[in-house]
Scaffold this motif. Structure first.
Motif, short mmCIF file in Angstrom:
data_model
loop_
_atom_site.label_atom_id
_atom_site.label_comp_id
_atom_site.label_asym_id
_atom_site.label_seq_id
_atom_site.Cartn_x
_atom_site.Cartn_y
_atom_site.Cartn_z
N GLY A 23 0.83 -1.20 0.00
CA GLY A 23 0.00 0.00 0.00
C GLY A 23 0.86 1.24 0.00
N THR A 24 0.22 2.41 0.15
CA THR A 24 0.96 3.66 0.03
C THR A 24 0.80 4.55 1.25
N ASP A 25 0.45 3.97 2.40
CA ASP A 25 0.32 4.79 3.61
C ASP A 25 1.68 5.27 4.12
N VAL A 26 2.63 4.36 4.12
CA VAL A 26 3.96 4.72 4.64
C VAL A 26 5.04 4.07 3.78
N GLU B 53 1.44 -3.60 8.81
CA GLU B 53 0.24 -4.03 8.07
C GLU B 53 -0.84 -4.52 9.04
N PHE C 65 -2.08 -0.61 7.98
CA PHE C 65 -1.50 0.34 7.04
C PHE C 65 -0.82 -0.38 5.87
N GLY C 66 -0.90 0.27 4.72
CA GLY C 66 -0.22 -0.27 3.55
C GLY C 66 1.22 0.25 3.50
N ARG D 200 4.15 11.18 2.47
CA ARG D 200 3.82 10.15 3.47
C ARG D 200 5.00 9.90 4.43
N TRP E 115 6.79 5.68 15.63
CA TRP E 115 5.55 5.89 14.87
C TRP E 115 4.46 4.94 15.35
N ARG F 196 0.18 4.39 17.66
CA ARG F 196 -0.93 3.65 17.05
C ARG F 196 -1.01 2.23 17.58
#
Lengths: 489, 390, 307
Positions: free
Chosen positions: B152-155, B179, B183-184, B224, B262, B266
């Motif tokens: 994915g492209t989140d981070v 993941e 998150f991608g 990102r 990071w 979360r």
């Protein structure tokens, strides 16, 4: 061998003194490089003028003895050096003596719980010892602000104090026996594990002698049981005078807290900027008070201190809620000297002691003197002992500043003596306060101090040129040798 | 000799000496020359008083691990990192410090295929016991690596150079954990092969600047977050702002996060699982603790996934790895490591967690059972709660 | 500059009395007259001046002349709820400092050597010398006061001292139990003021806040059947000084009746302590000290604390 060693040029110094020392120790434990000697010529004071000879790193009593005998043979002075955190220039070598670093004599040799004693080498770091003792429920009571780095050998040389010496007494009260290499190379044990070893208290004379009576190589220190309860209070005041009066009132009430420390606003701001411990930066002064012992008594005394504070116009009284909070408050107090660089790059520090009742007036006097000389002053001090630490902060690069700083300092010292005080409470005389000695003592007094010194060191070999002012010291007899050619100082 | 030092930064030191016990080389040698205060004094002598640059002085600068443990200990806020980096850069330029031929090694870092090929040779050599032990190279380097894949492209997950060649499994564990939090992830792989940290460390600052510029260019298509699971790389990338002194670099540095840092924000998004039945001692990499100062996050993220976290009682003193330090100064690095190992032995953990590949390899080479925190979390999430490390 | 003022007339008179020539000794209370050897008959006896010069309870320091009886000192201090480290046995302040013996409740009071902040003495040359300072913390110059404590007047004749005082604790009580390990008793409580042992019974002196005492009594009860008692046992005549662990290991069969201060090492026994050897290196320094301070050997001839 590191990769770099292959590129290294070895310096071939044919100095017979260096050769003898290298032979007695090991080549890599005798340093004669100019830059390394320059390092050994400084401590944490502003004094510039030290010149070091070869720097040795012995590991045993035997090696210190060998170095001393070589010093005798080559008619050289000999100066011990711990962590070099002294503030009066006590460890600064004068006249290119051999410098004996205790850096590699840093082993805790024995912990003897039965006698409540630990035998240590002089290079053991003060805090390392307490940390080592922690699992067994003991600590070493003297806690100079530099305790995270200063060595026990240095503590002995300076008879160091620290915030908690108010209740526990200074280093002297916690040193039972000292193995010393005398300036003639003899090894003796001063004092003993028993309470009344008999004879002159040479141990007591040695503690605080700033390296002028010989080199301590093994030390028996008293262990203090950790108290089960501790309360730390932070009182803030709108007037510095009120903080000082609170201190007097606490002592007058028959309470001897573990520590009573005051910082003024300038100091508090610098400290808070570093530790963020929640020191009130808007207060003119803060008082850090600590009581310890059994829970009930501690409770009673903490309440009483808070009460006395309020009666003396404290604007805030806060009690540390956790060990972390307490540790942070102390971290702030204990790093205060270092934090001044936020204000200016240099500081000159005095260490006078006045009767506690004179504290309030003395502080006002200090502010007045510094204002008159246009010098910034920051105050942080062991209020419970009446031990002032006015820090005159400045930038030595600005022309004329140092003169003003010295003039202000001299006035502060004189005012302290006029108030019935003394020159130094814990930092020692070294080279920086030598010039004031004859303002505190008569010629005959100083002559007797010199006799004490000569009993240990008739030839003035150990740390020459310190403590006693010129004209009273045996250093006059053996003139300090000129700087040898080639010394880069 | 002009060391190109900033006069104010140099003068910020009042010589109080509080830094000394936090310096690993001073701790193991008891020699002030090898302490921050000592080195600053030498800088002054050389820079301000034109003292000769003797072999002893060079050695004092060469032996600094650059762990920067002295910085948090300094009440005056002396920026020792800048002072020593500049000094070493000047000396390297003058040909007095890091031998030029070592630059070849650093060249390989930025060329993934060359690096992986070299690494495979090392892996074979290691198995055949052909690599001298003092180089601290693990004997069980991977011969095969699983390919990166984008989820994915989140981070971004910054994969770097040596670590990608030698410890790609750590990246992949970290990726699975991120993941699992929903998150991608885009592993940077050959998009951005090297951050330049090791070059900066060794005094090849120009090379480091080139690496920094290339890294920024490669990862600035959008804004990102860039997660880094190597403390050394993370610290270097957070310092691009200072290294390049451009607004773009500043902006880029603000996007860089240590992966634990990071994730700590979360952590609630990870599923609750059975913790690993082990006591974990946290070894704080210097570049996490002293430079990035985000080492507490490691505890936050590990806490739910292990039985107990144990602290080492050594004030976070360096382990002696220091990038290429353990290769350049094997003797000192070994003594510093011995001290760390004593601290580890004192608390007797099942496993040690370290968020930096350099520290891991350096300590593993001495027999310490050590894992990246992400690997432990990943293992707990997979439910493969078997004890023991690699 | 001299730190003496014209107000110190008594000291000047004492100095004049001492002079600078003939063998001389100071007569105090005579309670330890034989300590350190027999005084030569040739010595002229003088008395040190007496009286309390200055007492500031709020500073916890007192300036007192050497000839003052320790009992007078105690009375003055007690009036403001304070006390000192000096032993009360009928002597003078100067004598107590010159002899340097500690109290059996040294744990609570501290040693004599730590309580002397400043000393003024008349030198062999007839000068009044000041060592130390009148404040609680001081490292200005060499530690002359330490050298004077226990020197038996062989380096100078003590004229006046500044002593550190301490607040008297709000509560104080002796306890006694039989058949209890005295070391365990010492370790059971945080800061006992004294733990004494005679080979069969253990005495403990607890001092502090009332509620702290209750806490400590509970702790003591876990190791033995302690009951309140009047005071410490009467000490046998001979005084020993041992490392604390050795004092705790004494046996009656070996030393006869004894009372040992646990955690301190002071022992009172029926027999004298075997003579201890003096390290030759120390003897050299001590002899040189004596010669430098008293070149003609006129001060307290016949006495030698180093023997």
């Amino acid at each position: 061998m590191s990769l770099l060693d292959r590129f290294r040029r070895t310096s071939n110094v044919a100095d017979p003194l260096v050769t003898a020392l290298q032979h007695a120790l090991a080549p890599d434990r005798v340093r004669n490089d100019g830059a390394e000697r320059s390092l050994a010529s400084h401590d944490a004071s502003v004094f510039e003028g030290g010149v070091s000879g070869p720097v040795c790193f012995p590991t045993s009593t035997d090696e210190v003895q060998r170095i001393t005998r070589i010093a005798v043979e080559h008619d050289r002075g000999i100066v011990p050096r711990g962590a070099g955190t002294g503030l009066a220039g006590g460890a600064i070598p004068l006249g290119a003596p051999i410098v004996v670093s205790t850096g590699k004599m840093n082993r805790i040799l024995e912990v003897d719980i039965e006698n409540r004693v630990a035998w240590v080498q002089p290079g053991v770091i003060n805090l390392d010892l307490s940390r080592h003792l922690r699992p067994r429920g003991f600590h070493f009571a003297p806690d100079p602000s530099s305790q995270q780095v200063c060595t026990l050998g240095g503590n002995i040389a300076n008879n160091s104090g620290g915030p908690h010496c108010l209740a526990y007494g200074v280093t002297d009260a916690h040193v039972l026996a000292i193995e010393v290499v005398l300036p003639n190379g003899d090894v003796v044990l001063l004092g003993g594990l028993d309470p009344e070893p008999g004879g002159y208290d040479l141990r007591g004379a040695f503690v605080g002698s700033e390296g002028t009576l010989g080199i301590a190589t093994r030390i028996a220190v008293r262990l203090t049981k950790n108290p089960p309860a501790v309360r730390t209070l932070l009182l803030s005041f709108a007037e510095t005078r009120d903080a000082a009066q609170t201190v007097s009132a606490i002592i007058a009430a028959g309470i001897v807290p573990a520590a009573l420390e005051v910082m003024d606003q300038r100091m508090t701001v610098a400290v808070e900027n570093y530790v963020a411990a929640g020191y009130p930066t808007d207060a003119a002064a803060v008082l850090l008070a600590e009581v310890e012992g059994l829970p009930a008594g501690v409770e009673i005394e903490a309440d009483r201190i808070a009460e006395i504070g309020r009666a003396n116009n404290a604007t805030g009284v806060r009690q540390a809620a956790s060990d972390e909070e307490r540790a942070l408050l102390w971290k702030g107090r204990k790093t205060a000297f270092g934090a001044v660089a936020q204000v200016a790059p240099d500081y000159y520090l005095h260490d006078t002691v006045v009767p506690r009742a004179a504290l309030a007036d003395m502080l006002e006097k200090i502010y007045e003197i510094c204002e008159r000389h246009d010098v910034i002053v920051m105050n942080v001090f062991h209020a419970g002992d009446g031990n002032l630490h006015p820090l005159l902060v400045f930038d030595a690069r600005v022309e004329g500043t140092l003169e003003r700083v010295h003039a202000a300092g001299a006035e502060i010292v004189r005012a302290s003596l006029d108030a019935g005080g003394v020159l130094s409470g814990e930092h020692g005389i070294g080279v920086e306060k030598q010039g004031y000695m004859d303002e505190l003592f008569s010629d005959a007094d100083l002559d007797h101090q010199n006799r004490l010194r000569q009993a240990f060191d008739p030839t003035c070999r150990a740390n020459p040129g310190k403590v006693l002012p010129m004209g009273h010291s045996c250093a006059d007899i053996q003139a300090l040798r000129a700087v040898p050619t080639g010394v880069w100082g | 000799m002009d060391l190109k030092l900033d006069a104010d930064e140099l003068n910020a030191c009042v010589q109080c000496g509080l830094c000394m016990p936090h310096c690993p080389t001073f701790r193991v040698t008891g020699d002030e020359t090898l302490s921050p205060r000592g080195r600053i004094r030498l800088m002054r002598e050389v820079h301000e008083h034109d003292a000769p640059m003797t072999a002893e002085v060079v050695d004092a600068f060469a032996t600094c691990v650059q762990c920067r443990g002295c910085e948090p200990a300094c009440p005056s806020g002396v920026n020792y990192g800048h002072l020593i980096e500049t000094t070493r850069e000047t000396l390297t330029r003058a040909g007095k410090l890091t031998p030029r031929w070592t630059r070849l090694g650093f060249f390989a870092l930025a060329h993934p295929r060359l690096l992986r090929a070299g690494s495979s040779v090392l892996a074979v050599a290691g198995r055949l016991r052909l690599v001298p032990k003092r180089f601290g190279v693990p004997r069980d380097l991977p011969l095969r690596r699983r390919r990166h894949h984008t989820s994915g492209t989140d981070v971004y997950l910054f994969t770097g150079c040596v670590m990608d060649a030698w410890q790609r499994d750590v990246h992949q564990a970290g990726q699975r954990v991120i993941e699992a939090a929903g998150f991608g992830v885009t592993p940077t792989g050959s998009l951005s092969p090297c951050c330049g940290a090791l070059q900066a460390h060794a005094g090849f600052t120009d090379d480091a600047r080139r690496r920094a510029t290339a890294t920024i260019a490669a990862l600035s298509e959008d804004d990102r977050p860039i997660l880094v699971d190597s403390a050394g790389c993370g610290a270097a990338m957070k310092d691009y702002g200072h290294l390049l002194a451009t607004p773009e670099a500043e902006a880029f540095s603000a996007r860089v996060f240590d992966i634990q840092e990071w994730l700590a924000e979360r952590i609630d998004r990870l599923p609750a699982v059975d913790p690993l039945p082990m006591c974990v001692a946290v070894q704080d990499p210097c570049h996490l603790r002293h430079v990035q100062r985000v080492h507490l996050a490691t505890r936050t993220v590990l806490q739910p996934f292990v039985r107990r976290i144990i602290e080492l009682d050594d004030d976070g003193l360096c382990c002696g790895a220091g990038g290429a330090y353990s290769v350049m100064q094997p003797e000192l690095a070994g003594e510093i490591r011995d001290r760390k190992i004593r601290a580890i032995d004192d608390v007797d953990p099942d496993v040690v967690a370290s968020a930096n590949p350099g520290c891991s390899m350096h300590l593993a080479a001495a027999g310490v059972n050590i894992e990246h925190p992400m690997v432990l979390i990943d293992r707990a999430l997979q439910g493969t709660a078997s004890a023991g490390g690699r | 500059m001299s730190s003496l003022t014209s107000a110190d007339e008594a000291l000047h008179a004492f100095a004049a009395d001492v002079g600078e020539a003939d063998p001389i000794a100071v007569e105090g209370g005579g309670s330890r007259w034989q300590t350190g050897g027999v005084l030569h008959e040739t010595a002229r006896l003088v008395s040190a001046p007496d009286g309390i010069v200055d007492y500031r309870p709020e500073e916890m320091v007192i300036t007192v002349r050497a000839g003052t009886p320790v009992a007078d000192l105690c009375t003055a201090l007690a009036e403001t709820g304070q006390r000192s480290a000096l032993p009360e046995r009928g002597g003078t302040v100067g004598g107590a400092v010159a002899v340097g013996e500690n109290r059996l409740d040294l744990l609570g009071r501290g040693p004599v050597r730590d309580s002397v902040l400043q000393v003024r003495y008349v030198s062999a040359q007839g000068d009044i010398i000041t060592g130390g300072g009148p404040v609680v913390k001081n490292v200005s110059g060499f530690n002359i006061p330490k050298l004077m404590v226990g020197s038996l007047g062989t380096l100078g004749l003590i004229a006046e001292v500044v002593l550190r005082t301490n607040p008297t604790p709000p509560a104080s009580q002796w306890f006694r139990a039989a058949g209890v390990d005295p070391v365990a008793a010492r370790n059971a409580v945080l800061r006992p003021s004294s733990v004494l042992w005679n080979g069969s019974s253990t005495w403990v002196l607890l001092e502090g806040h009332e509620r702290d005492l209750e806490h400590e009594i509970t702790a003591l009860a876990t190791i033995g059947d302690f009951a309140e008692t009047e005071g410490p046992p009467a000490p046998p005549p001979y005084r020993w000084s041992l490392p604390p662990a050795e004092a705790a290991a004494l046996h009656r069969e070996v030393v006869g009746d004894f009372v040992a201060a646990i955690g301190v090492g002071i022992v009172h026994a029926d027999t004298a302590q075997p003579t201890r050897e003096v390290d030759p290196g120390i003897a050299v320094v001590a002899e040189r000290m004596k010669t430098l301070f008293d070149p003609t050997g006129r001060l307290n001839p016949g006495r030698n604390p180093n023997a």
